[in-house]
Write a protein that holds these residues in place. Structure first.
Motif, short mmCIF file in Angstrom:
data_model
loop_
_atom_site.label_atom_id
_atom_site.label_comp_id
_atom_site.label_asym_id
_atom_site.label_seq_id
_atom_site.Cartn_x
_atom_site.Cartn_y
_atom_site.Cartn_z
N ASP A 100 47.57 39.63 40.28
CA ASP A 100 46.44 39.81 41.46
C ASP A 100 46.19 41.24 41.48
OD1 ASP A 100 46.74 37.49 42.78
OD2 ASP A 100 48.76 37.88 43.91
N CYS A 101 46.87 42.28 40.82
CA CYS A 101 46.14 43.48 40.81
C CYS A 101 45.47 43.66 39.67
CB CYS A 101 47.57 44.42 41.07
SG CYS A 101 48.04 44.69 42.47
N GLN A 102 45.74 42.78 38.74
CA GLN A 102 45.01 42.91 37.49
C GLN A 102 45.46 43.96 36.66
OE1 GLN A 102 40.80 42.12 38.56
NE2 GLN A 102 40.95 40.28 37.47
N LYS A 179 48.92 51.24 40.71
CA LYS A 179 47.92 50.15 40.43
C LYS A 179 46.61 50.18 40.93
CE LYS A 179 52.05 47.02 40.03
NZ LYS A 179 52.77 45.82 40.37
N ARG A 180 46.49 51.19 42.01
CA ARG A 180 45.22 51.51 42.71
C ARG A 180 43.92 51.80 41.74
NH1 ARG A 180 49.21 54.62 43.86
NH2 ARG A 180 48.96 56.73 43.45
N ILE A 181 42.87 51.24 41.74
CA ILE A 181 41.63 51.49 40.92
C ILE A 181 41.27 53.00 41.01
CG2 ILE A 181 39.55 50.79 39.97
CD1 ILE A 181 40.08 48.02 40.81
N LYS A 182 41.03 53.17 42.34
CA LYS A 182 40.43 54.65 42.60
C LYS A 182 41.36 55.45 43.30
CE LYS A 182 36.03 54.71 44.31
NZ LYS A 182 35.11 54.35 45.39
N ARG A 209 44.99 48.59 33.23
CA ARG A 209 43.97 47.94 33.87
C ARG A 209 43.57 46.67 32.96
NH1 ARG A 209 38.71 50.09 36.77
NH2 ARG A 209 37.93 48.40 37.68
N PRO A 212 39.00 40.51 33.38
CA PRO A 212 38.71 39.12 33.15
C PRO A 212 38.60 38.91 31.71
CG PRO A 212 37.57 39.37 35.11
CD PRO A 212 38.00 40.79 34.49
N ARG B 239 39.61 38.38 41.14
CA ARG B 239 40.42 37.59 40.21
C ARG B 239 39.60 37.22 39.12
NH1 ARG B 239 43.05 34.79 44.56
NH2 ARG B 239 45.04 36.10 44.96
N THR B 240 38.34 36.87 39.30
CA THR B 240 37.43 36.46 38.11
C THR B 240 36.34 37.13 37.54
OG1 THR B 240 36.22 35.16 39.67
CG2 THR B 240 38.21 33.91 38.45
N ALA B 339 43.98 51.29 48.47
CA ALA B 339 45.09 50.90 47.93
C ALA B 339 44.54 49.69 46.78
CB ALA B 339 45.62 49.88 49.06
N ALA B 340 45.48 49.36 45.98
CA ALA B 340 45.27 48.33 45.24
C ALA B 340 44.63 46.99 45.84
CB ALA B 340 46.69 47.71 44.35
N PRO B 342 44.53 43.80 46.02
CA PRO B 342 45.31 42.73 46.98
C PRO B 342 45.91 43.07 48.14
CG PRO B 342 46.06 42.46 44.73
CD PRO B 342 45.27 43.82 44.83
N ASP B 370 36.88 47.89 45.11
CA ASP B 370 37.90 48.96 44.55
C ASP B 370 39.16 49.01 45.53
OD1 ASP B 370 36.43 49.41 42.07
OD2 ASP B 370 35.13 50.59 43.15
N GLY B 410 40.30 58.17 47.59
CA GLY B 410 39.66 57.44 46.55
C GLY B 410 38.38 58.09 45.89
#
Lengths: 453, 453
Positions: A100-102, A179-182, A209, A212, B239-240, B339-340, B342, B370, B410
């Motif tokens: 889910d968090c990729q 797990k946060r991207i930013k 990170r 896909p 997700r994709t 946050a992440a 999800p 993001d 962020g």
């Protein structure tokens, strides 16, 4: 030796190894650095707590700690130090995928390839792909900010590290990022530890990170009369697009690879470019057509295009086989010099001139799309003159890269084999700045002493 | 004041300004930080040498130095300090494009938009795009590691900084990195300075990586009954694929924007998602179809798709207008929590709960792809109770983000307005580590004191 007994007793049975045969096995990485020492013990830690225990012990006795992943490093970053311990992370190999968090939450001993496989089960991909990806560890990848073949489009290790657990020089475990991207809260500490080659702390967990899965790639292989002509094609392509791979092999490498495991490569070519596009839909065809036109304009003598991923992979595998193939010809000194992409022809011309001047064989491969080259200097082990000429060529290539405003290392790290040239590249003031940070984080200098600095 | 005379005389006429009206103009950034002090002088440097002169003077007298770009910061990172100087980089605005190397060599005062325009003349693009891109400076972008709308696909400022010139706390000028793409020689110092908010050094030049111009984007706008439903659609899409933009506006923001400059947005929607794809060829249509299906599955009440870039830009402009539109409703406290991905629905639900509990209006926009949200807390200036409730909500939102394993910032930076919460996010050990680096590089604490730490 009383101190050593204390270390052995502070950790579970089998974690600390001191028998001479095992110690010998942990002296070198793949660079076979001749300056490598002999450790007093190897600590094969099973978890972060054991890493902390070992580092606290080392800190209390002032014992050097050389962190080690899979030992596949190419610049002596994991060479053992006399009187020190080798802190091996090879047993810490857990991989957990959060689809889910990729992200992949990975212990440092896990192999790069294992992270790729685990990710693929969730339709996800961990891009960084050093040529050694089947046998190199994530911890080592983080330590050197490793690159690979797909960097030209997908970036390097630092671009994929969202979080790190790090054991500091006093044994403190810090958790950085997540797990946060930013996230810009506080200094960019995650980024500082990536590429620090074990000199600032020991990574015990990485949050990586994932993206896909890429689409199947089309492959173009172009032959050129010379490496410089091939490099000109690279410069032209990079003006308008970022292919998903853009690798160069020179004639000596082609022939070494063919000698090693024949694949039907054109032995007469001065250089081959292997270019891939994984662009979606009809854009893939368009990108390959753009690359083809650029190669033709640069004088390509033959161009092969295939949409078949398996056929394409044969060419990529030939490229990846370059190191083992050349290694079969003698002992190696491996370069990793880079420059801005438009200077790639100059850098390759300089390498050719140096090879001729010192009368050494220097097969060269390159992550050409990034301007990152691997001249592989071959010498005859035991032949002092051959080795002397090889070392002179090695130093001259480092200086040539610096003269072009380039770098002595694009992805392998400075380690111990290139550190003499680091001040030439960075300058005295940047070395002072580097030393300040090192001293602030490791005041007693126990973490990987002799590497980088 | 003798010292100040020395500063004035050491720099050309007009560089050092001390008249009270001008000093007042340099006290605040856009956060209107109530703790901002009054500087003794503003130094409007024209080149790196003048920055060095000012910093050396400040070092010799122990005077605080607050570096300042365009003053558009949102967290008090450029708030003036009583008795200090403001070192303004607004006059250093040169931009040089090296099209072959695909880099821009930029002085820190140049606006983000100016770099984009200069790059476009060469068919190149500088991706990072804070909403304030027309009025924010590259120096400030580097200081905060600024993000923006295209980050979801193209990354943030640090991903584009290849090199920096930095004046250190003792006035030394160091040159880090360069035009080469890959370089792991030495510590990742470029990355350390990016996001350091002027606390470790003052950037006087940046080498920024450029990429080929993106293709025209298709735009999808979807209405949802609630922000949580919209956030669920975001999670499903991510997700994709990585769209080139994925922005969220809640009902309060939509209505504020419509009040400010009517664009025909659906005032009754609980939330709008604005999603773009700039994928090449037929992949663009495929990506938009994927997004559409995910929005429908998440219960979108209306979906509009357009291939017309100008029509799409109208929706993006509406999103960018959120801050000025909400600002028209009162005074603001601006959040930047993340946050992440999800956990985006949870984060947005927490913000709604906090708004209700404290009885404050909190319109919210988000770089949803993001997981980075901007709750905008509105209060009535001069109304002590309104302001007290707003501040309580501000603190609660920071803590909610931390509880979700997220971040208090962020992309805007910690500055002075969020620093009280930084230890809660990072923990004591990471604060100690941060302090060690700060003390190593700025032992007398003259660089932007009070920011971050």
């Amino acid at each position: 030796m009383e101190a050593l007994t204390e270390l052995v007793e502070s950790l579970p049975d089998g974690v600390v190894v001191t028998d001479p045969a095992t110690l010998e096995n942990y002296r070198y990485d793949w660079s076979r650095d001749t300056g490598a020492g002999t450790p007093v013990a190897v600590v094969r830690a099973e978890d972060a707590g054991q890493v902390q225990t070992a580092v606290r012990w080392a800190a209390s006795y002032g014992v050097p700690v050389v962190p080690r992943g899979a030992g596949s490093g190419l610049s002596g970053g994991a060479s053992a130090v006399d009187g020190g311990i080798v802190l091996s992370l090879e047993r810490m190999r857990a991989i957990e995928i959060d689809a889910d968090c990729q992200v992949a939450v990975v212990e440092p001993g896990a192999f790069n390839a294992e992270v790729k496989v685990a990710s693929r089960e969730h339709g996800l991909w961990y891009p960084p792909d050093p040529s050694s990806y089947e046998i190199c560890s994530i911890g080592g990848n983080v330590a050197t900010n490793a690159g690979g073949l797909c960097c030209v489009k997908y970036g390097v290790t630092t671009d994929y590290v969202l979080g790190l657990d790090v054991v500091l020089a006093d044994g403190t475990l810090v958790t950085l990022g997540g797990k946060r991207i930013k996230d810009v809260a506080g200094l960019s500490l995650v980024k500082l530890f990536v590429g620090s080659e074990g000199t600032l702390g020991i990574v015990t967990r990485a949050i990586l990170r994932l993206v896909p899965m890429p689409l199947p790639a089309a492959t173009l292989v172009a032959s050129f009369a010379s490496v410089v002509a091939a490099a000109e094609a690279v410069v032209a392509v990079r003006r308008t697009l970022r292919p998903s791979m853009m690798e160069l092999m020179d004639r000596a490498t082609i022939n070494a690879v063919e000698d090693f495991a024949p694949r039907g490569l054109d032995r007469s070519a001065g250089a081959l470019l292997v270019v891939q596009s994984d662009a979606p839909g009809d854009a893939r065809t368009a990108e390959i057509a753009t690359v083809e036109a650029a190669c033709e304009a640069a004088g390509a003598t033959e161009i092969v295009v295939t949409d078949d991923p398996e056929e394409g992979e044969l060419f990529v595998a030939a490229r990846r086989a370059a190191f083992p193939a050349v290694e079969a010809r003698g002992a190696l000194l491996l370069e990793d010099v880079g420059a801005a992409v438009p200077l790639l022809p100059d850098l390759l011309a300089a390498v050719a001139e140096i090879a001729e001047r010192h009368d050494v064989e220097i097969p060269t491969v390159a992550h050409a799309g990034d301007g990152n080259t691997h001249p592989i200097i071959v010498y005859t082990p035991g032949d002092a003159d051959s080795e002397r000429r090889a070392r002179a060529a090695f130093d001259d290539i480092l200086q040539a890269a610096i003269r072009l405003g380039g770098t002595i290392t694009g992805e392998h790290g400075v380690g111990r084999t290139k550190k003499a040239a680091l001040p030439d590249q960075l300058g005295a003031d940047v070395m002072v700045l580097t030393r300040k940070i090192k001293d602030a984080l490791d005041p007693d200098g126990i973490l990987n002493p002799g590497a980088v600095l």
